[in-house]
Every structure is written in structure tokens, then in C-alpha cells.
Design a protein around this motif. Sequence first.
Motif, mmCIF file in Angstrom:
data_model
loop_
_atom_site.group_PDB
_atom_site.id
_atom_site.type_symbol
_atom_site.label_atom_id
_atom_site.label_comp_id
_atom_site.label_asym_id
_atom_site.label_seq_id
_atom_site.Cartn_x
_atom_site.Cartn_y
_atom_site.Cartn_z
ATOM 1 N N LEU B 87 0.834 -1.199 0.000
ATOM 2 C CA LEU B 87 0.000 0.000 0.000
ATOM 3 C C LEU B 87 0.870 1.249 0.000
ATOM 4 C CD1 LEU B 87 -2.965 1.025 0.355
ATOM 5 C CD2 LEU B 87 -2.491 1.116 2.791
ATOM 6 N N LEU B 88 1.922 1.225 0.834
ATOM 7 C CA LEU B 88 2.834 2.369 0.925
ATOM 8 C C LEU B 88 3.494 2.611 -0.430
ATOM 9 C CD1 LEU B 88 4.132 4.428 2.864
ATOM 10 C CD2 LEU B 88 6.005 2.805 3.164
ATOM 11 N N LEU B 89 3.910 1.525 -1.075
ATOM 12 C CA LEU B 89 4.555 1.652 -2.381
ATOM 13 C C LEU B 89 3.582 2.254 -3.398
ATOM 14 C CD1 LEU B 89 7.203 1.130 -3.771
ATOM 15 C CD2 LEU B 89 6.411 -1.165 -4.333
ATOM 16 N N THR B 90 2.321 1.824 -3.354
ATOM 17 C CA THR B 90 1.292 2.391 -4.239
ATOM 18 C C THR B 90 1.173 3.896 -4.010
ATOM 19 O OG1 THR B 90 0.042 0.354 -4.394
ATOM 20 C CG2 THR B 90 -1.193 2.378 -4.733
ATOM 21 N N LEU B 91 1.163 4.275 -2.723
ATOM 22 C CA LEU B 91 1.044 5.700 -2.396
ATOM 23 C C LEU B 91 2.250 6.481 -2.889
ATOM 24 C CD1 LEU B 91 -0.504 5.593 1.183
ATOM 25 C CD2 LEU B 91 -1.550 6.473 -0.910
ATOM 26 N N GLU B 92 3.445 5.915 -2.712
ATOM 27 C CA GLU B 92 4.663 6.597 -3.168
ATOM 28 C C GLU B 92 4.656 6.778 -4.683
ATOM 29 O OE1 GLU B 92 7.723 5.052 0.344
ATOM 30 O OE2 GLU B 92 7.790 4.136 -1.645
ATOM 31 N N LEU B 93 4.324 5.703 -5.383
ATOM 32 C CA LEU B 93 4.278 5.771 -6.855
ATOM 33 C C LEU B 93 3.259 6.807 -7.311
ATOM 34 C CD1 LEU B 93 4.386 1.971 -7.800
ATOM 35 C CD2 LEU B 93 6.171 3.655 -8.238
ATOM 36 N N THR B 94 2.073 6.762 -6.689
ATOM 37 C CA THR B 94 1.017 7.698 -7.084
ATOM 38 C C THR B 94 1.420 9.134 -6.784
ATOM 39 O OG1 THR B 94 -0.593 5.990 -6.528
ATOM 40 C CG2 THR B 94 -1.448 8.205 -6.863
ATOM 41 N N GLY B 95 1.952 9.358 -5.581
ATOM 42 C CA GLY B 95 2.313 10.715 -5.162
ATOM 43 C C GLY B 95 3.390 11.308 -6.055
ATOM 44 N N LEU B 96 4.475 10.562 -6.252
ATOM 45 C CA LEU B 96 5.579 11.081 -7.066
ATOM 46 C C LEU B 96 5.134 11.302 -8.505
ATOM 47 C CD1 LEU B 96 8.545 8.938 -5.681
ATOM 48 C CD2 LEU B 96 8.242 11.406 -5.467
ATOM 49 N N THR B 97 4.387 10.344 -9.040
ATOM 50 C CA THR B 97 3.928 10.475 -10.430
ATOM 51 C C THR B 97 2.962 11.651 -10.566
ATOM 52 O OG1 THR B 97 4.160 8.101 -10.699
ATOM 53 C CG2 THR B 97 2.861 9.247 -12.342
ATOM 54 N N ALA B 98 2.114 11.837 -9.567
ATOM 55 C CA ALA B 98 1.166 12.956 -9.627
ATOM 56 C C ALA B 98 1.916 14.277 -9.734
ATOM 57 C CB ALA B 98 0.267 12.954 -8.396
ATOM 58 N N VAL B 99 2.988 14.423 -8.940
ATOM 59 C CA VAL B 99 3.748 15.681 -8.933
ATOM 60 C C VAL B 99 4.539 15.838 -10.237
ATOM 61 C CG1 VAL B 99 5.614 16.930 -7.799
ATOM 62 C CG2 VAL B 99 3.863 15.785 -6.430
ATOM 63 N N PHE B 100 5.350 14.814 -10.579
ATOM 64 C CA PHE B 100 6.167 14.920 -11.793
ATOM 65 C C PHE B 100 5.284 15.020 -13.039
ATOM 66 C CE2 PHE B 100 9.564 12.487 -9.297
ATOM 67 C CZ PHE B 100 10.180 13.668 -8.905
ATOM 68 N N GLY B 101 4.203 14.247 -13.047
ATOM 69 C CA GLY B 101 3.304 14.263 -14.198
ATOM 70 C C GLY B 101 2.678 15.634 -14.386
ATOM 71 N N LEU B 102 2.261 16.255 -13.271
ATOM 72 C CA LEU B 102 1.626 17.572 -13.374
ATOM 73 C C LEU B 102 2.639 18.636 -13.801
ATOM 74 C CD1 LEU B 102 -0.929 19.225 -13.065
ATOM 75 C CD2 LEU B 102 -0.362 19.585 -10.673
ATOM 76 N N LEU B 103 3.844 18.600 -13.195
ATOM 77 C CA LEU B 103 4.868 19.578 -13.589
ATOM 78 C C LEU B 103 5.194 19.419 -15.074
ATOM 79 C CD1 LEU B 103 7.296 19.510 -10.514
ATOM 80 C CD2 LEU B 103 5.597 21.240 -11.125
ATOM 81 N N GLY B 104 5.407 18.167 -15.490
ATOM 82 C CA GLY B 104 5.681 17.910 -16.904
ATOM 83 C C GLY B 104 4.523 18.372 -17.767
ATOM 84 N N GLY B 105 3.312 18.122 -17.292
ATOM 85 C CA GLY B 105 2.117 18.508 -18.041
ATOM 86 C C GLY B 105 2.016 20.019 -18.201
ATOM 87 N N ILE B 106 2.359 20.764 -17.137
ATOM 88 C CA ILE B 106 2.298 22.225 -17.212
ATOM 89 C C ILE B 106 3.313 22.728 -18.245
ATOM 90 C CG2 ILE B 106 2.767 24.365 -15.950
ATOM 91 C CD1 ILE B 106 1.586 23.020 -13.452
ATOM 92 N N VAL B 107 4.535 22.176 -18.181
ATOM 93 C CA VAL B 107 5.573 22.587 -19.138
ATOM 94 C C VAL B 107 5.120 22.275 -20.573
ATOM 95 C CG1 VAL B 107 7.929 22.140 -19.929
ATOM 96 C CG2 VAL B 107 7.454 22.376 -17.482
#
Lengths: 253, 326
Positions: B87-107
Motif C-alpha cells: 500500500l505504501l509503495l502504491t502511495l509513493e508511486l502515485t504521489g511522485l507520479t502525480a507531482v512529476f506528471g503535473l509539472l511535466g504537463g504544465i511545461v
Amino acid sequence: MSAAMEIRDVSKSYGAHRVLDRIRLTIHSGQVAVVIGPSGSGKSTLLRTINHLEPADTGYVSVHGEPMGVRVHRDRLKELGESAILRQRSRIGFVFQDFNLFDHLSVLDNIIEAPVVTKGKPKAQAKKHAHELLARVGLADKAGTYPRRLSGGQQQRVAIARALALEPELILFDEPTSALDPELVGEVLTVLKDLAASGTTMIVVTHEIAFAREAADLVVFLDEGRIVEQGPPEAVLDNPGHERIREFLRRVA
Amino acid sequence: MTVLRIDSSLPGVIPLRPSSSPPLDAARLDELAAKPVLRQHHPGRWILAAIALVLLAQFVHALVTNPVFQWPVFGYWFFRPVILHGLLLTLELTGLTAVFGLLGGIVLALMRLSGNPVLRAISWGYIWIFRSIPLIVLLLFLANVTALYNVLSLGIPFGPAFVTFRATDLLSFFVVAVLGLSLNEAAYAAEIVRSGIISVHHGQLEAAAALGLPKARQYRRIILPQAARTIIPSYANQLIGLLKGTSVVYITSLLELFGVVETQASTNSGQIIPLLMVGTVWYIILTSLLSIVQHYVERYFSQGAQRGTAPARRFRGALRNLGVAR
């Protein structure tokens, strides 16, 4: 009297359509110029070339002797960089037909944004000035309100306060009452007249002929991108030399 | 002054017909007008609701009493450390991807909307490629990247390298997973952010420009907060998809929630149904938490959007009660 603003041979085309054709106009400090003319005559475009929201194809506009948005480069005029243009724009206020207030910011934040960011004014000082300006446009109690909760007339008065907050050398009004319900037009015109009487240099594009007659020092009639006639209101409005103007005045009156 | 008259003999004009019901007594109507109007009853709604509730009760009853679900086994696994670790790993993957994905998406979105045709084309191409590649294929590609590039180097493009990594050292399976998910997420986020930006009225940018606000400030202060109103519901949707989508990383032998459930089910025969229920219930809990966060973030960015009360003040009040903000 010094020239606050000079328009020199400004022309602009969209494709084959010539919107502005060699416009020449001088406005002196403290003067109020009202630009009238049929829709599509280039009034708004003219206003937008003054603060370089639309770049002119040829010619230039200068404010207190400084060309706006261009500089001399060898034997040509060359467009300035974005940041230089933005800096120059903060010397010219602009009031839009549909207000364009920032809906997500309170009235106060709308007004202090530009002075704080572009002029580096301390926030406390900007707020104090904003409250004074709101009092001046009759909205002293609306500082904390969001724009959508105001009537159109109130929003336009906030937009005027926002333009004044930059302490501009010149304010441009693009049909400031055209988006308003008829009963709200008066409150905005009252503010405009107050500004005119206090010596603000203004250029107003409007269809309010009565306002032009009362407040203008100079009336400019524009048609098909050309200045057909310019002069004091008594001359242009009451005794125009062109049939086109007489016909236009009959239609809007 | 011309008066417009409608000639009912003209084709297309329907003449008013006298009503078939008897004429109403005007005096009686005036008397009734003072009382509140009675509303129509909807007996059909009650009947349908009753049928739906019975069916729902049957379904829940079957879920609880059917021995297939082995609820005691479910209870045994639900808080097991191995499950919580996944569960923790799922949260880490989701959290990091959410941030990097959004930053990349904005750029990518800003590139796509820029005046520079090369940047526009690159952004378009990126979105096209990464929306075309199935996530599972992308992850397998990256996991096998050592086969493609043995050495990754940091330096002048096409010139000398300053730092050199062996790809196998740099790209642990976790990094591969975050990288793959983020590359994929950014392509979708870009379109969400772009739709948000173009939904903001053009006059807002014009007003910001007329006030002489610097370009970066125009976007950060004026456009993005208003774009957020459109972006948040779509991005929350995307995040919920991502939360569950992280389960595909199990093919790179990284054991997040689903991976753990799957491996435990294969070693503990006959327990697959309760184990899948464990995973499902955790996913439901996480999705619910995301929906709650979405609700509050949406309220925060809706300030000034309606003519009603200012929700930002309520949001800050709620944070203060939780001790998060002063």
C-alpha cells in the motif's frame, strides 16, 4: 501645453483589410479626446495600438516624447522586447469594454497587483492608495468583495480604480459603458467626468455623444480606418464638415 | 411606427385554438391565487426506490453471508505488514507520479500554447507518442533499458560527457516505475492543463498584459489559478486512474498493493477472493480520500467564481480547526 501623446502615421492591416490608415493625432496633457465612429471603423484597434496590445505595421505612438513599443534601429523602427513593452504599458491605463477584472482576486487584490508587482510599491502603501481610489469611484466598502458579486457598473468602476492605481500618464477607455445595462451607464460616466475635470489625460472610445459634448476637449471621428474630422465638440458634433458624420450622428442619437 | 401583424392564414402560422376544458371562473382563480400551489406527487419514484433498495439489500446480504468471500481471511490480511508495505509503495508511486506528471504537463501545455513553432511541435509530438504507447509496454521498455543504452551520460549534447552512469545502477525498478508512469502521466496532464488554460477568458491575459505584469506573473497569478477550476476535476479523475493504474508496475516485479495481493494469492491457495477484496477495499479507501481532497481543493480555487459566499474563508477555517494553518 506639451504633447502627452502623439500618434504618427500609424497604419495597420489584417491581411488585405486596412484597419488603420496613416493616423495622425496629438493629445495634450490634461486633454480628453473622445473617439467616435461607426463599428468596424478601427476605434478599438487604434486604442490598442497606443499601448501596443496590437503592434502597428508602420508609424509609432509616443507618450511624453518616448516611442511606445519601438526604438530606432539603424534606419528603421524596431519592436522592443516583451519586458520593455510591459514596463512602458504600466505608464498607460487601459479600461476594457467588459471590465476584465480578475474574478479570483478580491477587489483590493485586483487594484494592488500591478503597482506592487510592476512598480515595486510597498504593499501597505498600495493598499492605502487602493482604498483612496475606491472611495473616489464610490466603492469604499467593496474592497474585500469578489468582482462577480458586483453589478456591471460597479465592476467597471473597480476597473477604473485598477487603471488609476498605476498613476498612469494617460488612460485609454475602450467603450467603457457598452457592456452595461442602461441604468448603470450613468454611474460610470460620472466617474469619467470626474476624472476629466481633475485634469486626467484620457482617450475615450464611446457611443455616448452627450458625454463627448460635455467632457471632450477634442472629438475625433474615425471611419474606415481614417480620421475624417477632429476638433472641439462644437465643431465636429454640431457643425460637422462631412455628410458621413451628420449621418452617423442621426443614427446614434 | 410599423405594427407587426401576424396573419394566421399564412402557411406555418398556427392559429390559437380554444381550449377543450371548461372556462375557468376568474373570481374563483383570484381567490386561490393567494394560497401556495400544491406540488405534483410522484408515486412511481417511491415504487422504483423500493425495488432498488430491495435489490441492493439482497446484494449486500449475499456479499456478507456468501462463504466464497471468506471474511475472516479478509480480516487476517487487511492490516498484514506485507499488504501495508504494498500500500505504501502504491502511495509513493502515485504521489511522485502525480507531482512529476503535473509539472511535466504544465511545461508541455505551455510549450503547446507558446508562439514558438518548434516547441509547439515537440510538445505535440511528445503527447502523440506517449498517449499512443500502452503504459505496460512503456514500463517494459524502460525496465529493459539496459539492453538499449548501457551507459547514460550527462554533458554537452553530442559532445564530451561530464558524468556517466551505468544504466543498471541508476535505474532501479522503482525509478523505472516512477519514470514510466510520469512520462505517461505528463502527456495526459498536458492536455488537461491546456484545456484549463484555454478555458480562461482571453480578456484576462489581455488585462494582465495591459497592466504591464511580467509574463511569468501573468500565468502564475492570473491564468493558472483560474485554469485550476477546470483542471482540478479532470486531474483528480486522472489521479484516480493513476492510483489504480500503478498496479501495472507489478510486471516489472515491483510489488505494490496489487502485486502483493497477487503474489500472496499464488502462494496461499484458495484465498484469492478475500485477497482481491483486501486490495479492492484499500483502493476504495484511497479513492475516497482523493475525492475528499479534490472537494476541498476545488472549493479553494472556486473563490470568486460564484456570486455566493467566499469558500476560501471556510476552507482556511477548516484548516485552522485541524491545526494545519494559522
